[in-house]
Design a protein around this motif. Structure first.
Motif, PDB file in Angstrom:
ATOM      1  N   PRO A   1      -0.190  15.009   2.364  1.00  0.00           N
ATOM      2  CA  PRO A   1      -1.319  15.066   3.301  1.00  0.00           C
ATOM      3  C   PRO A   1      -1.730  13.688   3.816  1.00  0.00           C
ATOM      4  CG  PRO A   1      -1.765  16.437   1.387  1.00  0.00           C
ATOM      5  CD  PRO A   1      -0.509  15.666   1.087  1.00  0.00           C
ATOM      6  N   LEU A   2      -1.439  12.635   3.044  1.00  0.00           N
ATOM      7  CA  LEU A   2      -1.891  11.291   3.406  1.00  0.00           C
ATOM      8  C   LEU A   2      -0.931  10.550   4.347  1.00  0.00           C
ATOM      9  CD1 LEU A   2      -3.229  10.048  -0.052  1.00  0.00           C
ATOM     10  CD2 LEU A   2      -4.485  11.161   1.801  1.00  0.00           C
ATOM     11  N   ARG A   3       0.154  11.180   4.744  1.00  0.00           N
ATOM     12  CA  ARG A   3       1.127  10.477   5.598  1.00  0.00           C
ATOM     13  C   ARG A   3       0.485   9.965   6.884  1.00  0.00           C
ATOM     14  NH1 ARG A   3       4.245  14.460   7.222  1.00  0.00           N
ATOM     15  NH2 ARG A   3       3.451  14.390   9.363  1.00  0.00           N
TER      16      ARG A   3
ATOM     17  N   LEU B   1       0.855  -1.182   0.000  1.00  0.00           N
ATOM     18  CA  LEU B   1       0.000   0.000   0.000  1.00  0.00           C
ATOM     19  C   LEU B   1       0.890   1.231   0.000  1.00  0.00           C
ATOM     20  CD1 LEU B   1      -2.446  -1.279   2.776  1.00  0.00           C
ATOM     21  CD2 LEU B   1      -2.562  -1.695   0.300  1.00  0.00           C
ATOM     22  N   ILE B   2       0.858   1.957  -1.102  1.00  0.00           N
ATOM     23  CA  ILE B   2       1.740   3.101  -1.301  1.00  0.00           C
ATOM     24  C   ILE B   2       0.942   4.376  -1.057  1.00  0.00           C
ATOM     25  CG2 ILE B   2       3.412   4.168  -2.831  1.00  0.00           C
ATOM     26  CD1 ILE B   2       3.889   1.146  -2.192  1.00  0.00           C
ATOM     27  N   TYR B   3       1.316   5.130  -0.012  1.00  0.00           N
ATOM     28  CA  TYR B   3       0.575   6.320   0.470  1.00  0.00           C
ATOM     29  C   TYR B   3      -0.934   6.188   0.231  1.00  0.00           C
ATOM     30  CZ  TYR B   3       3.006   7.509  -3.959  1.00  0.00           C
ATOM     31  OH  TYR B   3       3.612   7.472  -5.192  1.00  0.00           O
ATOM     32  N   PRO B   4      -1.568   5.201   0.891  1.00  0.00           N
ATOM     33  CA  PRO B   4      -2.974   4.927   0.610  1.00  0.00           C
ATOM     34  C   PRO B   4      -3.921   5.943   1.253  1.00  0.00           C
ATOM     35  CG  PRO B   4      -2.215   3.543   2.404  1.00  0.00           C
ATOM     36  CD  PRO B   4      -0.998   4.287   1.898  1.00  0.00           C
ATOM     37  N   VAL B   5      -5.079   6.119   0.620  1.00  0.00           N
ATOM     38  CA  VAL B   5      -6.182   6.888   1.204  1.00  0.00           C
ATOM     39  C   VAL B   5      -6.967   5.926   2.088  1.00  0.00           C
ATOM     40  CG1 VAL B   5      -8.174   8.361   0.771  1.00  0.00           C
ATOM     41  CG2 VAL B   5      -6.344   8.228  -0.927  1.00  0.00           C
ATOM     42  N   VAL B   6      -6.906   6.103   3.404  1.00  0.00           N
ATOM     43  CA  VAL B   6      -7.554   5.129   4.286  1.00  0.00           C
ATOM     44  C   VAL B   6      -8.255   5.776   5.480  1.00  0.00           C
ATOM     45  CG1 VAL B   6      -6.137   3.110   3.683  1.00  0.00           C
ATOM     46  CG2 VAL B   6      -5.315   4.722   5.415  1.00  0.00           C
ATOM     47  N   SER B   7      -8.445   7.105   5.445  1.00  0.00           N
ATOM     48  CA  SER B   7      -9.065   7.785   6.576  1.00  0.00           C
ATOM     49  C   SER B   7      -9.897   8.956   6.080  1.00  0.00           C
ATOM     50  CB  SER B   7      -7.983   8.282   7.544  1.00  0.00           C
ATOM     51  OG  SER B   7      -8.536   9.110   8.557  1.00  0.00           O
ATOM     52  N   ASN B   8     -10.909   9.326   6.872  1.00  0.00           N
ATOM     53  CA  ASN B   8     -11.709  10.505   6.548  1.00  0.00           C
ATOM     54  C   ASN B   8     -11.275  11.729   7.353  1.00  0.00           C
ATOM     55  OD1 ASN B   8     -12.686  10.060   9.128  1.00  0.00           O
ATOM     56  ND2 ASN B   8     -14.705   9.340   8.472  1.00  0.00           N
TER      57      ASN B   8
END
Length: 340
Positions: free
Chosen positions: A279-281, A210-217
């Protein structure tokens, strides 16, 4: 001074000044191509903007970069075809490494906020992984928003997984050795494939990258505030992507988007790559913690001087080479192969 005071002081700053020199060169090349800010674009305009891949191609005309040692990716063969999605066929590209198969298989999903991106703009990563992981890589496109909103892309991703499982041997792969991988929105799709396969009692991937995934709101995390004005991804862009993919505000709490709120137990061994100027860190960091709590084996590396989209820039950025080597080693180990 409190953390809140520190974050307030960061508002308005451009954090890309902290980028590694070669990463900064990519950002400068991108700037020279005069991209329009995505958050101010129509969807049609956004899909026509210059990309990081374009910036890398421009840098490769500079002898200082073109003279760097080659990754020897020319030996990777490609074939374009169509695979079944949830509601019709979707484009896909098969990357085959040099040598004699059968090979392990990696199903890869590109990024672009579920709105942009295609097999060409995200060619570098699957090509590199095929060469370095000694695996067949299937790069699978999916229906994009806003024409096809949540959960269209996720349904297509799982359809692609089922197809790869059923057809691995025909492709020249080892049916018992199939992994999943994705960048950014594609990382979100990849982990959702694993979750859905587990819940459906279907074959699980043996590994996920998973490379810098979007996983949160959470759009007020530390990294969102630090990097609200970052490039090539910033807070305004993420809000634009989300507004285009959701049906209504209730979707923001869907575990398809807020993956860190989902049940993560029983998922396959995982590697997570994050970038310092992204921003996704914080999304990735929180996911790593949640996976550890759930008992999932997980490895994580953060590349402080790199930005979002850096992973596919290995032709010119050392951090990308390092990250690709980290991921490919984990994949090869998962497949039971010796390191290169």
């Amino acid at each position: 001074m409190t953390l809140g005071d520190t974050l307030k002081g960061m508002v308005g700053l451009d954090p890309t000044g902290h980028a590694d020199p070669d990463m900064k060169a990519v950002l400068d090349a991108l700037k020279s191509l005069e991209p329009k800010p995505i958050a101010r674009c129509t969807v049609a305009e956004a899909r026509q903007q210059p990309t990081i891949a374009d910036a890398v191609r421009k840098l490769m005309t500079d002898p200082a970069f073109s003279a760097r040692p080659s990754l020897e990716l020319e030996a990777v063969r490609t074939q374009d075809f169509v695979i079944p999605g949830a509601m019709g066929g979707n484009p896909a590209r098969l990357y085959t490494p040099q040598g004699e198969g059968p090979f392990p298989v990696i199903l890869y999903f590109h990024g672009g906020g579920w709105v942009m991106g295609n097999l060409d703009t995200y060619d570098a990563t699957p090509r590199s992984m095929a060469a370095q992981s000694r695996a067949l890589v299937v790069s699978a496109h999916y229906r994009q928003a806003p024409e096809h909103r949540l959960p269209a892309a996720h349904d297509d991703a799982f359809a692609a997984w089922r197809w790869v499982v059923d057809n691995a041997a025909i492709l020249g792969g080892v049916p018992s050795q199939i992994a999943v991988m994705g960048e950014s929105a594609g990382g979100n799709l990849a982990i959702n494939v694993s979750i859905r396969a587990r819940d459906a009692g279907f074959r699980l991937p043996m590994h996920q990258a998973l490379i810098y995934p979007v996983v949160s709101n959470n759009i007020v995390s530390i990294s969102y505030e630090e990097n609200r004005n970052a490039k090539p991804l910033n807070k305004a862009m993420m809000l634009w992507f989300v507004e285009n993919v959701i049906n209504d505000r209730n979707d923001l709490t869907s575990p398809l988007i807020d993956v860190v709120s989902a049940d993560l137990s029983g998922l396959p061994p995982t590697v997570v790559v994050t970038a310092g100027i992204d921003p996704l860190r914080s999304d990735g960091e929180k996911l790593v913690h949640k996976l550890q709590v759930a008992g999932v084996p997980v490895e994580h590396r953060n590349y402080r001087g790199a930005t979002h989209e850096f992973f596919g820039t290995a032709a010119v950025v050392q951090a990308a080479r390092d990250a690709q080597a980290f991921v490919s080693l984990a994949q090869r180990q998962a497949f039971g192969a010796a390191p290169l």
